[in-house]
Design an enzyme around this catalytic site. Structure first.
Site, mmCIF file in Angstrom:
data_model
loop_
_atom_site.group_PDB
_atom_site.id
_atom_site.type_symbol
_atom_site.label_atom_id
_atom_site.label_comp_id
_atom_site.label_asym_id
_atom_site.label_seq_id
_atom_site.Cartn_x
_atom_site.Cartn_y
_atom_site.Cartn_z
ATOM 1 N N LYS A 88 0.885 -1.110 0.152
ATOM 2 C CA LYS A 88 0.014 0.084 0.003
ATOM 3 C C LYS A 88 0.873 1.090 -0.263
ATOM 4 O O LYS A 88 2.052 1.284 0.176
ATOM 5 C CB LYS A 88 -0.875 -0.037 1.183
ATOM 6 C CG LYS A 88 -0.153 -0.012 2.543
ATOM 7 C CD LYS A 88 -0.991 -0.318 3.745
ATOM 8 C CE LYS A 88 -0.445 -0.292 5.076
ATOM 9 N NZ LYS A 88 -0.890 -0.690 6.226
ATOM 10 N N ARG B 162 -11.231 -0.659 14.857
ATOM 11 C CA ARG B 162 -11.239 -0.025 13.714
ATOM 12 C C ARG B 162 -12.091 -0.458 12.801
ATOM 13 O O ARG B 162 -13.210 0.109 12.600
ATOM 14 C CB ARG B 162 -9.771 0.296 13.033
ATOM 15 C CG ARG B 162 -9.502 1.115 12.123
ATOM 16 C CD ARG B 162 -8.046 1.095 11.618
ATOM 17 N NE ARG B 162 -7.500 0.071 10.874
ATOM 18 C CZ ARG B 162 -6.038 -0.300 10.521
ATOM 19 N NH1 ARG B 162 -5.346 1.022 10.444
ATOM 20 N NH2 ARG B 162 -5.678 -1.425 9.877
ATOM 21 N N TYR C 130 16.370 32.697 1.089
ATOM 22 C CA TYR C 130 15.457 33.565 1.355
ATOM 23 C C TYR C 130 15.378 34.021 2.869
ATOM 24 O O TYR C 130 15.907 33.354 3.814
ATOM 25 C CB TYR C 130 14.139 32.819 1.269
ATOM 26 C CG TYR C 130 13.443 32.783 -0.157
ATOM 27 C CD1 TYR C 130 13.401 33.715 -0.956
ATOM 28 C CD2 TYR C 130 13.540 31.375 -0.469
ATOM 29 C CE1 TYR C 130 13.155 33.339 -2.404
ATOM 30 C CE2 TYR C 130 12.922 31.100 -1.777
ATOM 31 C CZ TYR C 130 12.637 32.073 -2.544
ATOM 32 O OH TYR C 130 12.357 32.000 -3.899
ATOM 33 N N MET D 4 11.229 25.467 -2.802
ATOM 34 C CA MET D 4 10.299 24.536 -3.387
ATOM 35 C C MET D 4 11.038 23.311 -4.308
ATOM 36 O O MET D 4 10.816 22.107 -4.038
ATOM 37 C CB MET D 4 9.382 25.071 -4.263
ATOM 38 C CG MET D 4 8.359 24.215 -5.016
ATOM 39 S SD MET D 4 7.490 25.205 -6.328
ATOM 40 C CE MET D 4 6.298 26.027 -5.385
HETATM 41 C C1 PLP Z 1 -0.203 -1.839 6.636
HETATM 42 C C2 PLP Z 1 -0.647 -3.084 7.308
HETATM 43 C C3 PLP Z 1 0.287 -4.163 7.421
HETATM 44 C C4 PLP Z 1 1.757 -3.905 7.284
HETATM 45 O O1 PLP Z 1 2.211 -3.069 8.614
HETATM 46 P P1 PLP Z 1 3.795 -3.071 8.571
HETATM 47 O O2 PLP Z 1 4.022 -2.575 10.020
HETATM 48 O O3 PLP Z 1 4.450 -1.957 7.455
HETATM 49 O O4 PLP Z 1 4.395 -4.397 8.453
HETATM 50 C C5 PLP Z 1 -0.264 -5.264 7.911
HETATM 51 N N1 PLP Z 1 -1.630 -5.587 7.839
HETATM 52 C C6 PLP Z 1 -2.711 -4.462 7.859
HETATM 53 C C7 PLP Z 1 -3.948 -4.724 8.172
HETATM 54 C C8 PLP Z 1 -1.930 -3.344 7.590
HETATM 55 O O5 PLP Z 1 -2.988 -2.121 7.225
#
Ligand code: PLP
Length: 389
Positions: A42, A141, A281, A329
């Site tokens: 992700k 969650r 700046y 920037m």
């Molecule tokens: C992001 C995530 C992971 C991985 O987490 P890390 O700490 O980067 O290994 C695993 N499970 C879920 C549900 C996540 O959202």
């Protein structure tokens, strides 16, 4: 067609194949031979870039990827070079569920409506939905409340033939901190109870999975049939505590994880500034002695936090030098007074190592008060990623 200029960008992000292989080998030792390692990609593979990272991970043996959303799943499907599985852990609209079923993408189910929607989509398409049931164990969650499990069973029964139960899972609320130890333990217990209940209802998920990097590294019993590894595969400890947990067992041994990412640029120009002059700046940096300034074509638009103004450190000619003045920037200035060898075109390392010295993402992160995770995912897509050995 107008040809691209040969010099596209002010900086480049290198992705190291050998570091990645090293990290997978270390993680494999930790989790044992049998558990599936799902590579969490992700956030554009934590900034490493899905199109570059996915084929590389596959070349290291990864065959399962976890993403947050349907668009990320689409990116993985486009990038993959073998028949790897993809699992959506988070956001997917009811409309996209049909797409997921069509593409054999696995989805994590965390409420009854979603389960109903995916099963309806599967029946409509005459295909089986590949589902994982996420149970609520205390993160609060997302997750199915244990009391709804018999409703789940009833729904699954009604749609029998339209699904494959790929897994049952949960997520720990902070396995990277020992302060959460009791909470994590309680989550494990609730997870085991939920799995037992599913079994009692005649449901046998193919895999049980609960562990992120921190849990896989610190709680061996969390490994089960599959782990979802994000940050550790990229060579970062989830937290200082996770690192200490490992280190105290093997004191004195070098860090077994290697950072996969290196962010590099080059010196764009050099200037001598007289004592008593301000640099850049405004008046945030006063040269109190004759000062040699190098300009680097990386600024906050490239993900170098403006909060690192007068604070950041970079490597040039094998030395650690200071960022002076405000981050602009597209540019920053660094003080190379003490490194007379520096010349235009020299390599500047913003994150990574040079001649044995390191600017770590975490030092970078602590200075800018970001987590490793946040600093990585903020590296903009516009900076080219290249695979190196
Ligand atoms: C992001 C995530 C992971 C991985 O987490 P890390 O700490 O980067 O290994 C695993 N499970 C879920 C549900 C996540 O959202």
């Amino acid at each position: 067609m107008i040809a691209f200029p040969p010099d596209l960008a002010g900086s480049v992000i290198e992705i190291s194949r050998s570091a990645l292989m090293n990290n997978y080998a270390f993680l494999r030792k930790k989790i044992g031979r049998n558990a599936v390692m799902s590579s969490v990609v992700k956030g554009n593979a934590y900034g490493h870039s899905i199109p570059v990272f996915v084929p590389l991970a596959e070349s290291c043996g990864i065959r399962h990827f976890s993403v947050f959303s349907a668009d990320e799943a689409w990116q993985v499907l486009r990038a993959r070079t073998c028949d790897s599985d993809v699992m959506i852990m988070g956001s997917i609209s009811d409309e996209a569920l049909e797409w997921a079923v069509e593409q054999d993408v696995e989805v994590i189910i965390f409420d009854l409506e979603r389960l109903g929607a995916v099963l309806a989509a599967a029946r409509k398409m005459g295909k089986q939905a590949r589902i994982h049931l996420e149970v609520e164990t205390g993160m609060n969650r997302t997750g199915l409340e244990p009391v709804t499990l018999d409703q789940i069973q009833a729904l699954l029964h009604e749609f029998s033939g339209s699904w494959v139960l790929k897994g049952v899972c949960t997520h720990y609320a902070g396995a990277e901190s020992t302060g959460n130890y009791l909470r994590v333990r309680r989550q494990m217990k609730r997870f085991r109870d939920a799995v037992e209940e599913l079994h009692a209802l005649g449901l046998r998920p193919e895999r049980q999975h609960t562990a992120c990097s921190a849990a896989a590294l610190s709680y061996p019993e969390a490994t089960m049939d599959m782990v979802r590894i994000g940050i550790a595969q990229y060579g970062f400890w989830p937290s200082r505590e996770t690192w200490m947990h490992h280190y105290l067992k093997k004191p004195g041994e070098p860090d077994p994880l290697q950072r996969v990412i290196t962010w590099k640029s080059k010196v764009m120009s050099i200037k001598e500034v007289a004592a008593g002059e301000f640099i850049g700046y405004g008046t945030s940096y006063l040269a109190s002695i004759p000062t040699r300034i190098a300009t680097v074509p990386v600024g906050y638009s490239h993900g170098f936090a403006r909060s690192l103004s007068n604070l950041g450190r970079v490597l040039v000619a094998g030395e650690r030098v200071a960022v002076v003045g405000l981050i602009n920037m597209n540019m920053m200035m660094i003080d190379v007074t003490e490194v007379p060898a520096v010349k235009r075109g020299d390599e500047v390392v913003l994150i990574g190592t040079q001649d044995g010295k390191e600017v770590s993402v975490s030092s970078f992160s602590e200075l800018s008060q970001n987590l490793n995770y946040e600093t990585l995912v903020r590296l903009p897509i516009s900076v080219p990623r290249v695979v190196v050995d």
